[in-house]
Scaffold this motif. Structure first.
Motif, PDB file in Angstrom:
ATOM      1  N   HIS A 221      -6.787  14.045   8.615  1.00  0.00           N
ATOM      2  CA  HIS A 221      -7.254  12.776   8.041  1.00  0.00           C
ATOM      3  C   HIS A 221      -7.919  11.879   9.108  1.00  0.00           C
ATOM      4  O   HIS A 221      -8.241  10.722   8.840  1.00  0.00           O
TER       5      HIS A 221
ATOM      6  N   LYS B 281       2.718  10.768   4.044  1.00  0.00           N
ATOM      7  CA  LYS B 281       3.932  10.720   3.244  1.00  0.00           C
ATOM      8  C   LYS B 281       3.659  10.968   1.754  1.00  0.00           C
ATOM      9  O   LYS B 281       4.443  11.641   1.083  1.00  0.00           O
ATOM     10  N   TYR B 282       2.592  10.414   1.238  1.00  0.00           N
ATOM     11  CA  TYR B 282       2.368  10.493  -0.210  1.00  0.00           C
ATOM     12  C   TYR B 282       1.047  11.146  -0.619  1.00  0.00           C
ATOM     13  O   TYR B 282       1.012  11.957  -1.526  1.00  0.00           O
ATOM     14  N   LEU B 283      -0.049  10.746   0.064  1.00  0.00           N
ATOM     15  CA  LEU B 283      -1.343  11.283  -0.400  1.00  0.00           C
ATOM     16  C   LEU B 283      -1.424  12.794  -0.209  1.00  0.00           C
ATOM     17  O   LEU B 283      -1.838  13.515  -1.110  1.00  0.00           O
TER      18      LEU B 283
ATOM     19  N   ILE C 233       0.848  -1.195   0.000  1.00  0.00           N
ATOM     20  CA  ILE C 233       0.000   0.000   0.000  1.00  0.00           C
ATOM     21  C   ILE C 233       0.883   1.245   0.000  1.00  0.00           C
ATOM     22  O   ILE C 233       0.614   2.226  -0.712  1.00  0.00           O
ATOM     23  N   ASN C 234       1.946   1.186   0.765  1.00  0.00           N
ATOM     24  CA  ASN C 234       2.882   2.298   0.821  1.00  0.00           C
ATOM     25  C   ASN C 234       3.547   2.523  -0.544  1.00  0.00           C
ATOM     26  O   ASN C 234       3.634   3.649  -1.043  1.00  0.00           O
TER      27      ASN C 234
ATOM     28  N   ALA D 191       1.103   4.026  -2.989  1.00  0.00           N
ATOM     29  CA  ALA D 191       0.895   5.467  -2.778  1.00  0.00           C
ATOM     30  C   ALA D 191       2.115   6.257  -3.241  1.00  0.00           C
ATOM     31  O   ALA D 191       1.984   7.346  -3.811  1.00  0.00           O
ATOM     32  N   ARG D 192       3.291   5.701  -3.005  1.00  0.00           N
ATOM     33  CA  ARG D 192       4.517   6.357  -3.471  1.00  0.00           C
ATOM     34  C   ARG D 192       4.471   6.565  -4.986  1.00  0.00           C
ATOM     35  O   ARG D 192       4.713   7.664  -5.493  1.00  0.00           O
TER      36      ARG D 192
ATOM     37  N   ILE E 295     -10.253  13.255  -1.851  1.00  0.00           N
ATOM     38  CA  ILE E 295     -10.273  11.914  -2.451  1.00  0.00           C
ATOM     39  C   ILE E 295     -11.551  11.223  -2.005  1.00  0.00           C
ATOM     40  O   ILE E 295     -11.882  11.214  -0.811  1.00  0.00           O
TER      41      ILE E 295
ATOM     42  N   LEU F 170       1.808   6.434  -6.880  1.00  0.00           N
ATOM     43  CA  LEU F 170       0.658   7.270  -7.233  1.00  0.00           C
ATOM     44  C   LEU F 170       1.039   8.751  -7.178  1.00  0.00           C
ATOM     45  O   LEU F 170       0.720   9.531  -8.088  1.00  0.00           O
ATOM     46  N   GLU F 171       1.732   9.129  -6.109  1.00  0.00           N
ATOM     47  CA  GLU F 171       2.168  10.531  -5.990  1.00  0.00           C
ATOM     48  C   GLU F 171       3.145  10.872  -7.118  1.00  0.00           C
ATOM     49  O   GLU F 171       3.019  11.914  -7.776  1.00  0.00           O
TER      50      GLU F 171
ATOM     51  N   TYR G  39       1.258   6.212   4.872  1.00  0.00           N
ATOM     52  CA  TYR G  39       1.281   6.622   3.464  1.00  0.00           C
ATOM     53  C   TYR G  39       0.443   7.878   3.215  1.00  0.00           C
ATOM     54  O   TYR G  39       0.653   8.583   2.235  1.00  0.00           O
ATOM     55  N   VAL G  40      -0.503   8.126   4.093  1.00  0.00           N
ATOM     56  CA  VAL G  40      -1.368   9.288   3.881  1.00  0.00           C
ATOM     57  C   VAL G  40      -0.556  10.570   3.996  1.00  0.00           C
ATOM     58  O   VAL G  40      -0.590  11.430   3.108  1.00  0.00           O
TER      59      VAL G  40
END
Lengths: 673, 673
Positions: free
Chosen positions: A228, B660-662, A72-73, A76-77, A146, A79-80, B657-658
């Motif tokens: 969040h 860090k990336y999102l 998942i990490n 997301a990496r 999102i 994705l960014e 990840y939120v």
């Protein structure tokens, strides 16, 4: 030297190169037929090359070695990163380019915005009124927020009417109060709901003055935009690991007297005024369009999943040697075995057929959209019936082919180095999501039964093109063996005959039960397996027809010849598969069945020299394929070893469990002696 | 109150209890028929209860929440614990009791000693001479050493002759020098080879004086007994994650001039003296016996996998409500839908049929063992043919049923909370291991072709019982609709007819190709798909016959009646599935096919009241099942929620990840506007 197969590179595995040298067509040209024309096929290659040059878009290690949290990490990496690079690589408004970019970089296990683009934004576009779009649409498009689409509940899937989540209007405060009245009312399954989204379009039963107004959609903020953290009154989390697709955080969601402003109800169609006056939506069908949209595109995506598995299996079958046909010669490629060919080639044909049918479906979908804008909704029912059938048949038969492909690779297919099990796991989910297959087949069946009724009332000539054959008469016997070469039409007529026969007999079973006093829905249930069979035959007929239409349309003779071989293989394989229906009343004779078998084996041989080139033509890059076994260069064994050495278990020679548990066990046993 | 269904408890889900109350037979009695008689069925329940009372034998958390390393650690923890408790709970010499204990405690994902008992010890028993057994057997039995069996290589599976690993005799030092001459020669796949075993029986090509003597077996120490570090000259590790079965460390192994004493060659059959004199084994078939052993037991294990999936699906289908048959009534159990029944009930029948066929196979295996001890090897070829066919058909059809069961549960079947995907993943491996299915089918086909040749030479009356029907004549038409109730025999005759017809036509195709000048092995290859079909029909006939034999044998009328319904369902479903063969030459008429369909729907209804009781009778405990969806008590929804809350992703509200990336992605987009 210029080769017809464009996948040849110096230094490749020689067995694979030898297969590619026998190609009878240009694989770039074939790719153009598979990927919406030459321009897009070329764009796909350019995108692949562009990604190659940007290391932060590459997987930092193979997915199978990561825990779910690490995946998942990593997702997301990327994705960014891909969001940052996107405009350099593709035209972000081109859905096909975006699709390819995502497949290469993010892969098929999902990502934190998987539902955002496919469900959340379309929901705003389709269901929010202009003022509401002003508030949310640009924020969503720009990913300031999102979101996802929260419909299904723990206890309810397809039955919208039965959703338990309530949105009760509080006139005094001009708010809706959202509640989850029971455990089964928890929203359950929506993608990215668990951890990623801070907003969602939520489907809930609207209650005004104590009366239910049925399901409606509401924009709901779930988490604080800065921290969040979930907002008060919201219970939210991930539903836990799934068979596959585990980068996506499918989630659950409960409400405890959670308040939202009245104007968070999406009001493009239904409306609620400040004073509590409710206005119904004008057209109930509108809500279906999102589902039909997804289903229309699903067909070709599923074809791509199947093609991925076949790419792996066919290439590996050219590299793997095992056993002897001539006892004195060296071991042969396993691709030489008829059983291996029979396991793989008919599925190559299906992947092509699904792709062609999928392209037709998308075109039809686009036409229906234009029609609707012009006020014409006449084709919607046809499109709905078609996509329901295709979605079910393609996901099911595709799964069969993917598992055959995996098993055809023996033990190595079982290793996650092959990536088969992940592709299968993601693809096979399609049998369930976007309308469970059995439910879909029976929705198509309702359409077919109506068509039969029309024929019986003498309206057969007025049926829409998709079911026009139901109004036609059969020959008394099949003529497939009378027109030996290119006799596609006689095969289609045979498929039409059996689909028609089954549709009529299933419909008659249903009607007879009603005439005998069985309540309508009970009669439907008692006929449902037979109706299901009718839907399946109808859909397989459509797929075969789409393949024939495509081949008839192709101009380039080398492509046409190669595709004709594949089509012949397809028609014979599929007919043999449903021969039970054809043999009834001797429509197909025993000797014609023997003919079909002979043709099947003949076309396995004809397809053989192009087998690798047929899968190469899909141009699925190594990056996208993520399979050691399916590598373009065929250097399988060395890379399997390299892959295995990276396995987390190999970071140390002796793992902790040995000292902690195995040794005490071994000593304990010794002391007993 | 005493109920026939013994799974009823107070406080259970009422829908499930209502299903259990309609049982027409005693489920304990049925369990006795499924589990080798009343005594063992009772022992299984006692073992389950004993485990219940020992917390350290329970899973410390659900497997789907663990990383592979955590699972392996947990597996070893329980392995050590269960070894300590074993003698209190079971008779360790009773293989069936041990099997049940392992299923409950260790589960199906494997363990560090999975191969030790099944392959390593039998290899010592079967291949080491008496003096060698003295050295290694008791140490292995007492688990002072842990071993495995290393045969397959990266580049070679079934072809023993082609194994590349060499064991070269060095006369001077009286040693063998083991080498891995290439990457493809790496031992690859053996279970527990990677991290757990410190010994292995290794298959290598023996070389004496520069000449190959073919594959032989050698006892090889891999790791230091104290430190567990790999010995010098040994490259060893885990091959990486697989589709399933990930607690087992399947491994790779390479040798670099690794020396072992001459007397580490296992010398029960072949021998090598100090002076280099080599003695061949007397009977080549002996080596097959380990494979045949495993395959004989595989059939009933596979039946248990299928039964596990059906237990989950059938129970859940009684709990899940969805949609309406009567529009005014509440939503119905999904088990009411004919499509759901058709998806599940024929597979219940198959699971029973596989179980009965499996029990017969084990009895035959035991008879063959006794025969061999008395010097009679006449039945070995029959057993080999039978198990080859059964292994292939049962693993394949079982997989089909397991996936249908999973899909019948909709979305929740896709969650790992159901445990379906793991059961399927482990079971479907059976299509590949212990002889790849296609290879196995063709081994059976060789036996069938020989039998046809015997018939053609007038020796039909001398065929062994398994193929005696090949020497008999068919009626000209099927008579299945003439003996309406209990007409099992006519169905069997129909299955015999189609198996015989296909076997003869495939054999004739093969022979005709040879007569036309095709080399024998090429002819075999060109006939192999048809031969394969013959093997499949032959095996499915055997399975149906085993089911009939079982029903004929049962005395208790309530059990007999219930099993008869299931058998009727089986015969009609299977016949419809292979009707293409039966319709040829009008052996089965179109109206008889209609009759088969009607019977199929009739028996779906007859099985309906006993459906839950049929799966309950397998008595697979919640601990063994490891499925939230399949819980005995039917309290699915509450427990799905509890399960999800334990998911590692839910340990914190906001995952790293939120931030860090999102968030950077969301801000980056905002800044563009």
């Amino acid at each position: 030297m210029v080769h017809l197969n464009k996948s040849i590179r110096e230094g490749d595995n020689a067995d694979l190169t030898s297969e590619r040298l026998t190609a009878t067509f240009n694989t770039h040209e074939m790719a153009a037929h598979l990927h919406q024309g030459r321009h897009h096929a070329q764009r796909r290659r350019e995108i692949t090359e562009a990604i190659e040059k940007i290391p932060e878009l590459h997987d930092s290690q193979p997915y199978p070695f990561m825990t779910r949290e690490e995946k998942i990490n990593e997702g997301a990496r990327k994705l960014e990163a891909v969001t940052r690079h996107m405009e350099k690589i593709i035209d972000p408004n081109n859905a096909a380019e975006l699709f390819h970019l995502n497949n290469e970089v993010l892969g098929l296990e999902g990502n934190a915005c998987a539902l955002h683009g496919v469900m959340f934004i379309p929901a705003i576009l389709g269901q929010a009124d202009d003022e509401q779009q002003e508030r949310w649409l640009h924020r969503a498009v720009n990913r300031e927020i999102i979101g996802t689409y929260a419909q299904t509940e723990l206890g309810h899937g397809t039955m919208l009417r039965r959703l338990e989540t309530t949105a009760t209007f509080d006139k005094q405060t001009d708010e809706f109060v959202l509640n989850t009245p029971s455990i089964t009312a928890l929203k359950w399954w929506p993608g990215n709901l668990g951890k990623s989204s801070n907003y969602a379009v939520v489907v809930a039963t609207m209650i005004i003055d104590g009366k239910s107004k049925g399901p409606h959609t509401f924009m709901v903020q779930l988490r604080d935009e800065k921290t969040h953290n979930p907002l008060k009154g919201i219970t939210i989390g991930d539903i836990g690991p799934k068979m596959a697709y585990n980068i996506t955080d499918n989630g659950f969601l409960g409400f405890d007297n959670f308040r939202i402003p009245r104007r968070n109800m999406l009001m493009r169609h239904a409306k609620l005024d400040r004073d509590g006056t409710y206005t119904k939506p004008s057209h109930a069908k509108i809500n279906y369009s999102a589902m039909v949209h997804v289903r229309s595109y699903m067909i070709s995506h599923q074809a791509l999943f199947l093609a991925s598995c076949l790419t792996i299996a066919v290439r590996y079958s050219a590299v793997r040697h095992q056993g002897h046909i001539d006892p004195k010669a060296p071991e042969v490629k396993v691709l030489e075995y008829q059983t291996q060919q029979h396991r793989l080639f008919p599925h190559i044909a299906r992947a092509y057929a699904f792709n062609f049918a999928g392209a037709e479906t998308v075109r039809l979908y686009q036409k229906v959209l234009t029609d609707i804008e012009e006020g014409d909704t006449s084709l919607m029912a046809d499109l709905h019936a078609l996509t329901s059938g295709l979605k079910s048949v393609v996901t099911y038969l595709g799964g069969e082919g993917m598992e055959q492909a995996r098993m055809s690779c023996g033990g190595h297919g079982y290793s996650q180095a092959s990536y088969f099990s992940e592709i299968y796991g993601v693809a096979i989910g399609g049998c369930t999501y976007e309308g469970e297959n059995m439910v879909m087949m029976l929705q198509l069946a309702r359409y077919l039964v109506k068509s039969v009724a029309a024929v019986k009332q003498g309206q057969g000539s007025k049926l829409p093109p998709l079911v026009a054959y139901l109004g036609q008469k059969s020959e008394s016997t099949s003529l497939i063996d009378r027109v030996p070469n290119g006799g596609f039409t006689e095969y289609i007529k045979t498929f039409q005959h059996i689909a028609r026969r089954q549709t009529f007999s299933a419909a008659e079973k249903f009607v007879k039960l009603i005439e005998n006093g069985t309540p309508r829905e009970v009669a439907w249930n008692k006929s449902s397996v037979e109706l299901n069979r009718a839907s399946r035959l109808h859909t397989r007929l459509y797929i075969a027809e789409a393949f024939v239409r495509k081949v008839n349309e192709v101009a380039d003779p080398t492509i046409k010849d190669a595709l004709s071989d594949l089509l012949h293989l397809h028609l014979n394989y599929e007919l043999l598969d449903v021969a039970t229906y054809a043999l009834q009343d001797n429509f197909l004779s025993t000797s014609q069945l023997d003919y079909v078998r002979d043709q099947l084996y003949l076309y396995l041989e004809k397809v053989r020299p192009n087998a690798v080139s047929f899968v190469d033509s899909w141009e699925i890059s190594d990056r996208e394929l993520r399979s050691v076994l399916g590598r373009r260069d065929g250097h399988v064994y060395k890379n399997l070893f390299e892959w295995a050495k990276q396995s987390p278990l190999n970071r140390t020679d002796v793992l902790p469990y040995v000292d902690k548990y195995l040794k005490p066990m071994m000593k304990q046993q010794q002391s007993k002696i």
